[in-house]
Design a protein around this motif. Structure first.
Motif: not given
Length: 144
Positions: A3-6, A87, A107, A109, A116, A120
């Protein structure tokens, strides 16, 4: 699948309680965000991000995972139009000297999600407007 995170961090000349209240109280969130965060804030309870106009449209919704005032709030986050894509958002408020460090961690994501790019851009606008409101009394016009 990974997973993606910001992560977004800012420092605000304020107190933890004022930042906390600004994150949760509708009369404040509508000033810098144009929306209200609505919940009883008990873990397991539903929360909604609702437009602050007559329509009162739910833009985002989820569940309160953790509520530790005035330090930490963890929420699930989903678009009502895409309920399968859930998310998580963690807001951390910390006293650092004479200022407050606000950390937004979004997170869980999915890498192929369009969320995202949206967050962002969205989180920095919202947090900058919150910072401006608390430090100057005026939010930024972040949406024009």
């Amino acid at each position: 699948m990974a997973s993606e995170r910001f992560v977004y961090v800012t420092y605000i000349a304020s107190t933890p309680q004022k930042v906390w209240d600004a994150l949760l109280k509708g009369e404040v969130t509508r000033q810098y965000w144009g929306h209200e965060n609505v919940s009883d804030w008990k873990p397991g309870s539903r929360w909604q991000h609702v437009t602050a106009d007559a329509e009162r449209r739910v833009r985002v919704e989820g569940e309160v995972v953790e509520f530790t005032p005035p330090e930490r709030l963890v929420l699930t986050w989903r678009d009502p139009g895409a309920p399968a894509e859930r998310t998580r958002v963690t807001l951390t408020v910390e006293q650092v000297g004479k200022k407050v460090r606000l950390t937004v961690l979004h997170d869980e994501l999915r890498p192929v999600s369009d969320m995202l790019p949206k967050i962002s851009e969205g989180w920095p606008r919202v947090v900058s407007s919150l910072k401006s409101l608390l430090e100057t009394g005026k939010p930024l016009d972040t949406w024009s």
